[in-house]
Design a protein around this motif. Structure first.
Motif, PDB file in Angstrom:
ATOM      1  N   ARG A 175      21.283  56.724  90.528  1.00  0.00           N
ATOM      2  CA  ARG A 175      22.159  57.179  91.611  1.00  0.00           C
ATOM      3  C   ARG A 175      23.468  57.635  90.993  1.00  0.00           C
ATOM      4  O   ARG A 175      23.969  56.987  90.063  1.00  0.00           O
ATOM      5  CB  ARG A 175      22.415  56.040  92.599  1.00  0.00           C
ATOM      6  CG  ARG A 175      23.379  56.367  93.734  1.00  0.00           C
ATOM      7  CD  ARG A 175      23.720  55.121  94.518  1.00  0.00           C
ATOM      8  NE  ARG A 175      24.672  55.387  95.587  1.00  0.00           N
ATOM      9  CZ  ARG A 175      25.389  54.457  96.213  1.00  0.00           C
ATOM     10  NH1 ARG A 175      25.235  53.187  95.870  1.00  0.00           N
ATOM     11  NH2 ARG A 175      26.236  54.771  97.166  1.00  0.00           N
ATOM     12  N   ALA A 176      24.016  58.741  91.478  1.00  0.00           N
ATOM     13  CA  ALA A 176      25.267  59.274  90.940  1.00  0.00           C
ATOM     14  C   ALA A 176      26.362  59.212  92.000  1.00  0.00           C
ATOM     15  O   ALA A 176      26.140  59.571  93.158  1.00  0.00           O
ATOM     16  CB  ALA A 176      25.077  60.710  90.473  1.00  0.00           C
TER      17      ALA A 176
ATOM     18  N   CYS B  74      27.576  65.283  88.915  1.00  0.00           N
ATOM     19  CA  CYS B  74      26.821  64.097  89.327  1.00  0.00           C
ATOM     20  C   CYS B  74      25.453  64.484  89.878  1.00  0.00           C
ATOM     21  O   CYS B  74      24.429  63.885  89.525  1.00  0.00           O
ATOM     22  CB  CYS B  74      27.606  63.314  90.388  1.00  0.00           C
ATOM     23  SG  CYS B  74      28.943  62.298  89.734  1.00  0.00           S
TER      24      CYS B  74
ATOM     25  N   SER C  57      16.468  61.499  86.868  1.00  0.00           N
ATOM     26  CA  SER C  57      15.539  60.859  87.803  1.00  0.00           C
ATOM     27  C   SER C  57      14.116  60.775  87.265  1.00  0.00           C
ATOM     28  O   SER C  57      13.335  59.930  87.709  1.00  0.00           O
ATOM     29  CB  SER C  57      15.544  61.597  89.149  1.00  0.00           C
ATOM     30  OG  SER C  57      15.125  62.941  88.984  1.00  0.00           O
TER      31      SER C  57
ATOM     32  N   GLN D 199      21.964  63.467  88.066  1.00  0.00           N
ATOM     33  CA  GLN D 199      21.017  62.624  88.793  1.00  0.00           C
ATOM     34  C   GLN D 199      19.643  63.269  88.824  1.00  0.00           C
ATOM     35  O   GLN D 199      18.621  62.585  88.642  1.00  0.00           O
ATOM     36  CB  GLN D 199      21.521  62.372  90.212  1.00  0.00           C
ATOM     37  CG  GLN D 199      20.576  61.493  91.041  1.00  0.00           C
ATOM     38  CD  GLN D 199      21.172  61.099  92.386  1.00  0.00           C
ATOM     39  OE1 GLN D 199      22.351  60.795  92.479  1.00  0.00           O
ATOM     40  NE2 GLN D 199      20.354  61.125  93.422  1.00  0.00           N
TER      41      GLN D 199
END
Length: 275
Positions: free
Chosen positions: A68-69, A54, A62, A58
């Protein structure tokens, strides 16, 4: 016809101001979809079982937008509910839910184990249903008659044709997910929520790397378009289904496979993909 019935090309595919959740969004097809939604202007939440995956995804995504993870093991009902609660706490409504997280288990018929059914069915079929249940209030709040909220389930061409690989629980779970898509589409359409499924063929990913190395040319030759999937192919169908361009489509199963499953006439059968 009045001028109000015409939408500009940019507006047709613009997702600015939309909020999306993409499960299994840290790699493969999930990351392709997340990237496409971000580039179209959506704010995207991705999930995956592993926290490090995650964090890495992310960071990579980005550069394309607001992402958002959230780590979550979506094979568990309580984890689906926890993820849904976190998403709802962050946003009043949810415009787009992409049920992509999935598992595959390949093993011969004689030795195919019991756990291969529970593991695959829980993640591929139960999890999308649990998330729809938990997030339906947020989807209802986001959807309108002119601009419905969207549920996009990621199925497989393995649920449309029969692959040679022994993937009994995977193919069965994806076929069930296709039918669940139709059932939910009928029920949720009047509530201003569309439900469609994408049935991918082979796309480059970590899980498909060895298969593509061994038989990439054969796979491409089996497709009328003579190639495997590209990142933009998956990003494009997701943006279409999530945008104004796809707002009058529901209950559809869209094969994105270069024509392999829908035109098969004895050409080499390929291994189905894993999200």
């Amino acid at each position: 016809m009045t001028d109000k019935q015409f939408t500009t090309h940019t507006e047709l595919f613009d997702l600015s101001g939309k909020c999306a959740l993409v499960t299994g969004g840290t790699r493969g097809i999930g990351m392709m979809i997340a990237r496409g939604l971000l580039q179209a202007g959506a704010r995207v939440v991705i999930s995956s079982r592993k926290a490090d995956a995650c964090a890495e995804a992310q960071k990579l995504l980005s550069e394309f937008g607001d992402v958002r993870a959230i780590p979550a093991d979506l094979s568990r009902h309580d984890e689906c509910q926890r993820l849904a609660d976190l998403v709802k706490a962050d946003s009043e409504g949810l415009d787009i839910l992409v049920n992509n997280a999935g598992a595959m288990w390949r093993e011969p018929l004689e030795t195919f184990p019991d756990e291969a059914w529970d593991t695959v069915i829980d993640l591929n079929l139960k999890s999308p249903f649990w998330l729809v249940q938990a997030l339906l209030p947020a989807l209802r709040r986001a959807g309108t008659a002119d601009d419905p909220a969207r549920i996009i389930n990621i199925g497989s061409i393995g649920a449309i044709h029969v692959a040679h690989s022994p993937n009994y629980s995977y193919a069965s779970s994806k076929a069930a997910l296709h039918q669940l898509t139709r059932v939910l589409a009928r029920e949720l359409g009047p509530q201003h929520v569309t439900v469609n499924a994408v049935a991918p063929g082979v796309f480059p990913s970590q899980m498909m790397a060895s298969t593509l190395d061994a038989m990439g040319d054969t796979i491409a030759a089996a497709a009328p378009l003579r190639r495997v999937g590209r990142d933009d192919d998956m990003a494009g169908i997701a943006v279409f289904l999530a945008s104004r361009a796809g707002s009058y489509l529901t209950g559809a199963i869209v094969p994105v496979d270069g024509g392999i499953a829908t035109t098969a006439t004895g050409t080499p059968t390929i291994v189905s993909r894993t999200p």
